[in-house]
Write a protein that holds these residues in place. Structure first.
Motif, short mmCIF file in Angstrom:
data_model
loop_
_atom_site.label_atom_id
_atom_site.label_comp_id
_atom_site.label_asym_id
_atom_site.label_seq_id
_atom_site.Cartn_x
_atom_site.Cartn_y
_atom_site.Cartn_z
N ALA A 172 0.83 -1.21 0.00
CA ALA A 172 0.00 0.00 0.00
C ALA A 172 0.87 1.27 0.00
O ALA A 172 1.93 1.31 0.60
CB ALA A 172 -0.92 -0.01 1.21
N LYS A 173 0.38 2.28 -0.70
CA LYS A 173 1.04 3.58 -0.73
C LYS A 173 0.40 4.49 0.33
O LYS A 173 -0.71 4.24 0.80
CB LYS A 173 0.88 4.23 -2.10
N GLU A 174 1.11 5.55 0.69
CA GLU A 174 0.53 6.51 1.64
C GLU A 174 -0.72 7.14 1.03
O GLU A 174 -0.67 7.64 -0.10
CB GLU A 174 1.54 7.59 1.99
N PRO A 175 -1.85 7.09 1.74
CA PRO A 175 -3.12 7.59 1.16
C PRO A 175 -3.06 9.08 0.83
O PRO A 175 -2.60 9.89 1.64
CB PRO A 175 -4.14 7.31 2.27
N LYS A 176 -3.49 9.42 -0.36
CA LYS A 176 -3.63 10.81 -0.80
C LYS A 176 -5.09 11.01 -1.20
O LYS A 176 -5.62 10.24 -2.00
CB LYS A 176 -2.72 11.11 -1.99
N TYR A 209 -10.78 6.11 2.22
CA TYR A 209 -9.65 7.00 2.48
C TYR A 209 -9.41 7.13 3.99
O TYR A 209 -8.25 7.10 4.44
CB TYR A 209 -9.91 8.38 1.87
N VAL A 210 -10.49 7.23 4.76
CA VAL A 210 -10.36 7.31 6.21
C VAL A 210 -9.75 6.03 6.76
O VAL A 210 -8.81 6.06 7.58
CB VAL A 210 -11.74 7.58 6.86
N ASP A 211 -10.26 4.88 6.30
CA ASP A 211 -9.74 3.59 6.77
C ASP A 211 -8.25 3.45 6.45
O ASP A 211 -7.46 3.03 7.30
CB ASP A 211 -10.51 2.44 6.12
N ASP A 212 -7.89 3.80 5.21
CA ASP A 212 -6.49 3.65 4.80
C ASP A 212 -5.58 4.61 5.55
O ASP A 212 -4.43 4.25 5.89
CB ASP A 212 -6.37 3.89 3.29
N SER A 213 -6.07 5.80 5.83
CA SER A 213 -5.26 6.78 6.57
C SER A 213 -5.01 6.31 7.99
O SER A 213 -3.89 6.45 8.52
CB SER A 213 -5.97 8.15 6.57
N ALA A 221 -5.02 3.16 8.96
CA ALA A 221 -4.12 2.00 8.87
C ALA A 221 -2.68 2.45 8.65
O ALA A 221 -1.74 1.91 9.23
CB ALA A 221 -4.58 1.08 7.74
N TRP A 222 -2.49 3.48 7.80
CA TRP A 222 -1.14 3.97 7.52
C TRP A 222 -0.49 4.52 8.79
O TRP A 222 0.71 4.31 9.04
CB TRP A 222 -1.20 5.05 6.44
N ALA A 223 -1.28 5.18 9.60
CA ALA A 223 -0.74 5.83 10.80
C ALA A 223 -0.54 4.86 11.96
O ALA A 223 0.36 5.07 12.79
CB ALA A 223 -1.66 6.97 11.23
N THR A 224 -1.35 3.81 12.03
CA THR A 224 -1.34 2.96 13.23
C THR A 224 -0.87 1.54 13.00
O THR A 224 -0.51 0.86 13.96
CB THR A 224 -2.75 2.90 13.84
N ASN A 225 -0.89 1.06 11.77
CA ASN A 225 -0.55 -0.34 11.49
C ASN A 225 0.79 -0.42 10.77
O ASN A 225 0.90 -0.05 9.60
CB ASN A 225 -1.65 -0.97 10.63
N PRO A 226 1.84 -0.92 11.41
CA PRO A 226 3.16 -0.98 10.77
C PRO A 226 3.21 -1.92 9.56
O PRO A 226 4.11 -1.79 8.73
CB PRO A 226 4.08 -1.47 11.89
N LEU A 227 2.26 -2.86 9.46
CA LEU A 227 2.25 -3.76 8.31
C LEU A 227 1.68 -3.08 7.07
O LEU A 227 2.06 -3.41 5.95
CB LEU A 227 1.43 -5.02 8.65
N TYR A 228 0.79 -2.12 7.28
CA TYR A 228 0.16 -1.44 6.16
C TYR A 228 1.18 -0.49 5.51
O TYR A 228 1.68 0.43 6.14
CB TYR A 228 -1.07 -0.66 6.63
N TRP A 237 4.13 -1.52 4.38
CA TRP A 237 5.44 -1.93 4.89
C TRP A 237 6.55 -1.69 3.88
O TRP A 237 7.64 -1.23 4.23
CB TRP A 237 5.39 -3.41 5.28
N CYS A 238 6.31 -1.97 2.61
CA CYS A 238 7.34 -1.79 1.59
C CYS A 238 7.71 -0.32 1.42
O CYS A 238 8.86 0.00 1.07
CB CYS A 238 6.87 -2.37 0.24
N GLU A 239 6.76 0.56 1.65
CA GLU A 239 7.03 1.99 1.54
C GLU A 239 7.72 2.53 2.78
O GLU A 239 8.52 3.47 2.70
CB GLU A 239 5.71 2.75 1.33
N LYS A 240 7.44 1.95 3.93
CA LYS A 240 7.95 2.49 5.19
C LYS A 240 9.34 1.96 5.55
O LYS A 240 10.02 2.53 6.40
CB LYS A 240 6.99 2.14 6.33
#
Length: 775
Positions: free
Chosen positions: A272-276, A288-292, A294-301, A303-306
């Motif tokens: 997953a990419k950082e939600p825009k 968008y809310v769900d993905d945002s 997940a991006w902020a709180t879930n280290p697996l979401y 992962w390749c980008e982070k």
């Protein structure tokens, strides 16, 4: 002339080695070839669930010690019998090949060493003709000599076997062993190893799937070479040569195998990419809310980008050969998929087909208008691959619609498998809409480990994941949240409520709300809240909601992990909210785990290609129920299974384990739910049609206790029957004595301690009543 020839050859090889003629890889690349390996996904019990690979090949790394000696012996005996004696070029074999080419004619095979073949695999592009191939040979000789300087013989064999393409997306010996024999390289038998080595000469010509007899002949040649080299005896060679080719063929396909929905969900999360906000359409606001979140709180979401490799580049799950260790138990996953298949394909879907035969608008309900049906079919048409392809090709809307009404040959999925038929594409849309769908998830409520995950009935034909991405109305499975709020506000299971139909003016909508019940038991009596939840009584829930506040319920549900927007209205207590199975199971972990919600964990650790741990994952926990309230609600939810709407878990499936749960059925049987938990596991099941207008008309079959509960019952039967899993039906919840039997004997008392519906307006007419029954 002789001296000139010698000088010319020396000069040629010098220029090749310096890269002036042809491509000579730099020393750094020779020391560290750019290998592209697939990422492997492991279950908690260390079974390979599948892998992520490039479209060009499914190549999984395997080390030398994990390769069978039979395979190494067969390779050396057939391809390079003096492998351990030369330094990259076998001059005897080379001289023999040149002599055959010049004086005998035909194939001159046998001149290339294993190291030369590795050099070809690594650095030689596909030759267009014989002349081009001839010029590649000297370059490969030089590269082979350099490879021998940098690598041991074992490493060269390992690299060669990891690189070769054995067809059917089986690149490398690990994938080949799995695809052709459903085993690993270290467990290959002599005859199996000989067959795979025989394919090295020409995998298309010696294809064991299409040409078993020719492949057997080539395998026997390999066995003869092994006998000649002394690796097997003559008797063994004769005996093994008589064995026919016996495959356990399973083509490498991400749509096949165990846990396909889980593997796809994991892939989406990892990449997953950082939600825009600009990347989401208007109707995708909640996504968008769900993905945002997940991006902020879930280290697996994401992962390749982070995360970054030592060289600073991003990880790539398709080429970096990672090992991902998941929380899925392969045995429990198998039981979950079996339970879904047994109930959905073995019973429920045939029952639904029977009911559809009497419907003129099948698969849609009779109360749906022709205009609504046309609209739904048109929307599905525009979402199809055929429509998009024709639109891209420049066809007009009129031409496309005509095409969808024209019969053509096609293959369609049925309960008996894929069949060839002739029908219009529009009829095929109706056909696929006639299938019911499901989502199932089971989580260890102590640590959040997801043990089983099923996104629908068949991943190859229905790839939309109804466990995580599909949201449907939850019906009465929402009631435990309402009752939890009541227990937090000081209510007890013993409190009495009037079992009469309420007429309540909803101050949030300004409308009169009068829910209905599906039962007329004890109408007019004052009943306990315990009885109200056990029987899923809508009137008691409505009364309880009138004593509390919808805003309080919304806040509580969000704390339980429900991410979707919730309207703070009175009817919320009966389940019109749309929630995913994943969210509901997450919420119900709190009922299993002493009031502590545990967010699901899908992966425990990730290792790189060398076995180094680069990421670990731990559960996130939040206390959402106070201790006093928890013991009260736990007692109530156990009664649902012991004496209420979930009781068939006991009498039909024979499960005696302490557990709580809740059934749920939405309007017109559009959605069937069953949520349940034991002291160790929380699980949830949803069943329904693609559209809400596709459903059973009969409550007996369409309610949650009939559609969803059996999947859970079958699953738990299998789990408890497998003693190796360690789940026991004797394990009980720890409940203080003062809460264990609270007011179970008071259910039939008629003494009221509450003033029923003091704010009911007496002048409300029937026409003003908003009728809605969610369970």
């Amino acid at each position: 002339m002789f001296a000139f020839a010698i000088v010319a050859v020396v000069l040629l090889f010098f220029l090749i080695s310096k890269g002036y003629i042809g491509y000579m890889p730099p020393i750094e690349e020779l020391e560290n070839p750019k290998d592209k390996f697939a990422t492997e996904i492991y279950s908690a019990d260390l079974k390979v669930l599948g892998n992520y690979h490039q479209s060009q090949g499914n190549r999984v790394y395997v080390d030398y010690q994990d390769i069978s000696p039979n395979l190494v012996n067969a390779l050396i005996a057939t391809e390079d019998v003096r492998f351990y004696e030369h330094s990259g070029i076998d001059f005897r074999a080379l001289a023999r090949a040149i002599f055959k080419r010049l004086f005998v004619g035909g194939s001159a095979g046998g001149g290339s060493t294993i190291t030369q073949q590795l050099a070809k695999q690594l650095y030689s592009p596909e030759a267009g003709n014989q002349i081009e191939r001839l010029f590649q040979k000297p370059i490969e000789w030089v590269i082979a000599l350099k490879l021998e300087r940098f690598y041991t013989k074992k490493e060269i064999i390992k690299m060669y076997l990891n690189k070769f393409d054995f067809l059917y997306n089986a690149v490398g010996i690990q994938s080949a062993s799995s695809v052709y024999f459903s085993t690993t390289p270290d467990k290959l038998k002599v005859e199996e190893a000989a067959m795979l080595v025989g394919m090295l000469k020409n995998p298309a010509l010696y294809n064991p799937v299409r040409r078993p007899e020719r492949t057997q002949g080539r395998r026997n040649v390999v066995l003869s070479q092994m006998e000649k080299a002394g690796y097997i005896t003559e008797a063994e060679c004769d005996s093994l040569s008589q064995i026919p080719i016996s495959l356990k063929f399973s083509k490498a396909d991400h749509k096949e195998g165990l846990a396909p929905y889980f593997r796809e969900k994991l892939r989406i999360m990892l990449t997953a990419k950082e939600p825009k906000r600009s990347a989401y359409r208007g109707w995708q606001k909640q996504q968008y809310v769900d993905d945002s979140i997940a991006w902020a709180t879930n280290p697996l979401y994401g992962w390749c980008e982070k995360n970054r490799k030592p060289d600073g580049s991003k990880y790539n799950i398709y080429t970096d050969g990672l090992k991902i260790y998941t929380t899925i138990d392969s045995r429990m996953q198998k039981y979950a998929e079996e339970a879904v298949d047994e109930h959905m394909n073995g019973y429920l879907q045939p029952e639904f087909f029977k009911e559809l035969r009497s419907k003129k608008n099948a698969p849609f309900s009779e109360d749906v208008t022709p205009e609504e049906i046309a609209s739904m079919l048109d929307r599905s048409m525009k979402q199809s691959d055929r429509y998009r392809a024709m639109k891209k090709a420049g066809y007009s809307e009129k031409e496309i619609k005509k095409s969808f009404k024209t019969p053509c040959d096609m293959q369609v999925y049925t309960l008996k498998g894929v069949v060839d038929t002739t029908m219009t594409p529009m009829d095929s849309i109706r056909h696929y809409k006639s299938f019911l769908h499901t989502g199932f998830m089971a989580v260890n409520s102590k640590n959040g480990h997801v043990k089983a995950y099923v996104g629908d009935v068949n991943f190859k034909h229905f790839q939309y994941d109804m466990a995580s991405f599909g949201r449907r109305q939850v019906g009465s499975t929402i009631k435990p949240f309402l009752y939890t709020l009541a227990m937090e506000e000081g209510f007890t299971p013993c409190d009495l409520a009037p079992n009469v139909q309420p007429y309540i003016v909803d101050k949030y909508t300004g409308e009169v709300w009068a829910p209905r019940n599906s039962s007329n038991k004890r109408v007019g009596e004052n009943v306990t809240l315990r009885w109200g939840l056990a029987t899923s009584n809508n009137w008691i829930s409505a009364w309880l909601m009138s004593q509390l506040s919808p805003e309080g319920l919304v806040t509580l549900m969000h704390s339980f992990g429900i991410r979707n927007h919730l309207d703070p209205v009175m009817a919320l207590c009966l389940g019109p909210a749309e929630v995913s199975v994943e969210e509901m199971v997450t919420a119900y972990t709190a009922f299993s785990n002493g009031g502590i919600r545990v967010d699901p964990i899908y992966v425990t650790r990730i290792e790189d290609n060398f076995g180094n741990v680069i990421s670990t994952f731990t559960p996130q926990m939040n206390e959402v129920i106070s201790q006093q309230a928890y013991y009260k609600i736990l007692s109530l939810l156990q009664d649902v299974v012991n004496t209420g709407t979930g009781v068939r878990i006991r009498y039909k499936y024979g499960i005696t384990a302490p557990m709580g749960g809740k059934t749920g059925t939405t309007n017109n049987n559009s959605d069937g739910w069953f949520m349940a938990f034991t002291p160790e596991l929380a699980a949830g099941v949803w069943v329904g049609g693609e559209d809400r207008s596709i459903h059973f008309d009969r409550m007996a079959v369409g309610q949650g206790a009939s559609m969803a509960l059996p999947i859970y019952g079958l699953f738990m039967q299998k789990v408890y029957a497998d003693t190796e899993l360690g789940y026991s039906q004797d394990l009980d919840f720890e409940i203080p004595e003062e809460f264990s039997d609270l007011c179970r004997e008071k259910d039939k008392e008629v003494v009221s301690t509450q003033t029923p519906f003091s704010e009911i307006e007496q002048n409300v007419s029937e026409d003003d009543v908003m009728e809605g029954m969610f369970d």
